[in-house]
Design an enzyme around this catalytic site. Structure first.
Site, PDB file in Angstrom:
ATOM      1  CG  ASP A 143      -2.240   0.712   1.000  1.00  0.00           C
ATOM      2  OD1 ASP A 143      -2.476   1.884   1.113  1.00  0.00           O
ATOM      3  OD2 ASP A 143      -3.226  -0.096   0.348  1.00  0.00           O
ATOM      4  CG  HIS A 202      -5.373   3.753   1.289  1.00  0.00           C
ATOM      5  ND1 HIS A 202      -4.946   2.313   1.096  1.00  0.00           N
ATOM      6  CD2 HIS A 202      -6.492   3.628   0.752  1.00  0.00           C
ATOM      7  CE1 HIS A 202      -5.996   1.666   0.347  1.00  0.00           C
ATOM      8  NE2 HIS A 202      -7.084   2.577   0.283  1.00  0.00           N
ATOM      9  CB  SER A 234      -9.423   0.384   0.617  1.00  0.00           C
ATOM     10  OG  SER A 234      -9.007   0.454  -0.815  1.00  0.00           O
TER      11      SER A 234
END
Length: 290
Positions: A86, A121, A281
């Site tokens: 990520d 994220h 996600s």
């Protein structure tokens, strides 16, 4: 395509330049009326932190019945390692594990420090999986101070695309690091490629590594298959809300294998903060963590 790709994948020789395709990060969904999140930092009071500890804020852990999942893999001799591909991992966050966390610093991200996360994220997903059970913040699904995580940072603060050949090399890096599960929240539209089919089949059947990937956020548009989640040897995860109904944005085609909590998920972010985010996600680490 990276020059060493074929060598690292040992025996996969079907990948050609014309098959190399682009993958993008799956950005969180922002809907009108969504909570703006909370910003709690290391100098906040215990009273402020306590606002984050209610079950209502972490309905996902209750929904998947995380407490009933065997923790033998967390404490036994054959400890499971989860690899997160990520935007990085904010290593200095008070509420994230450090002792068992490793990261990749090779040529695929030579300009990025895996212990930093300029986007947020990746740190958010890591918190869903492993935020510590302490007097601060939130708790992860597999909360353990020695939780084995391996971080591969392939996106910067402003995520650009990555090539499929590099993506497969990062999964191989997870395998090389001893990971049993790989969490990915990225993808692409288009068609399957033979190189990817071969590679993901190898990861599952030869390496005994489970790849878990977000199904995509195209539920209100094309709802088309989203790769790599759409491959048969990858677990595709859709999103549901607290009422267990499918999230309106969630891809929900025949390639989806599971659904998990993905709406208004509260978790860790860089600079020691916490925030709610929504998307497939956020659903994916609820599966990877168990």
């Amino acid at each position: 395509m990276t020059p060493e790709f074929a060598t690292r994948l040992n025996g996969i020789d079907e990948l050609h330049v014309e098959e190399d395709v682009q993958y993008d990060l799956i950005e969180p969904i922002i809907k009108e009326g969504d909570p703006e999140g909370v910003s709690i930092y290391s100098n906040s009071t215990i009273e402020q932190y306590s606002l984050l500890l209610s079950d209502e804020e972490q309905y996902g852990i209750t929904m998947i019945e995380a407490s009933k999942v065997s923790r033998a893999w967390m404490y036994g001799p054959k400890t499971k390692k989860i690899c997160i591909i990520d935007t990085g991992y904010y290593y200095d966050h008070t509420d994230l594990p450090k002792a068992g966390v490793s990261g990749y610093s090779g040529h695929l991200n030579e300009y990025y420090d895996w212990k930093q996360d300029g986007h947020g994220h990746g740190t958010h997903l890591a918190g869903v999986i492993g935020a510590l059970q302490n007097e601060y913040g939130v708790s992860g699904i597999a909360s353990n101070i020695n939780l084995p995580l391996h971080i591969v940072r392939i996106f910067d603060a402003v995520p650009r695309y990555v090539w499929a050949s590099d993506l497969l090399s990062t999964v191989q890096e997870c395998v090389n690091a001893g990971s049993n599960v790989v969490n990915m929240s990225l993808g692409r539209n288009g068609n399957p490629t033979q190189a990817e089919i071969t590679a993901f089949k190898k990861f599952l059947h030869d390496d005994n590594v489970l790849v878990v990937s977000a199904a995509g956020n195209s539920g209100m548009s094309t709802n088309a298959p989203f790769y790599p989640a759409a491959y048969d040897t990858v677990i595709s995860v859709a999103s549901v809300g607290e009422n267990r109904a499918r999230s309106s944005y969630s891809t929900h085609n025949s390639k989806v294998n599971l659904a998990a909590p993905g709406e208004n998920i509260l978790s860790t972010t860089p600079d020691g903060a916490y925030k709610t985010m929504s998307g497939t996600s956020m659903a994916t680490p609820h599966v990877s963590g168990v």
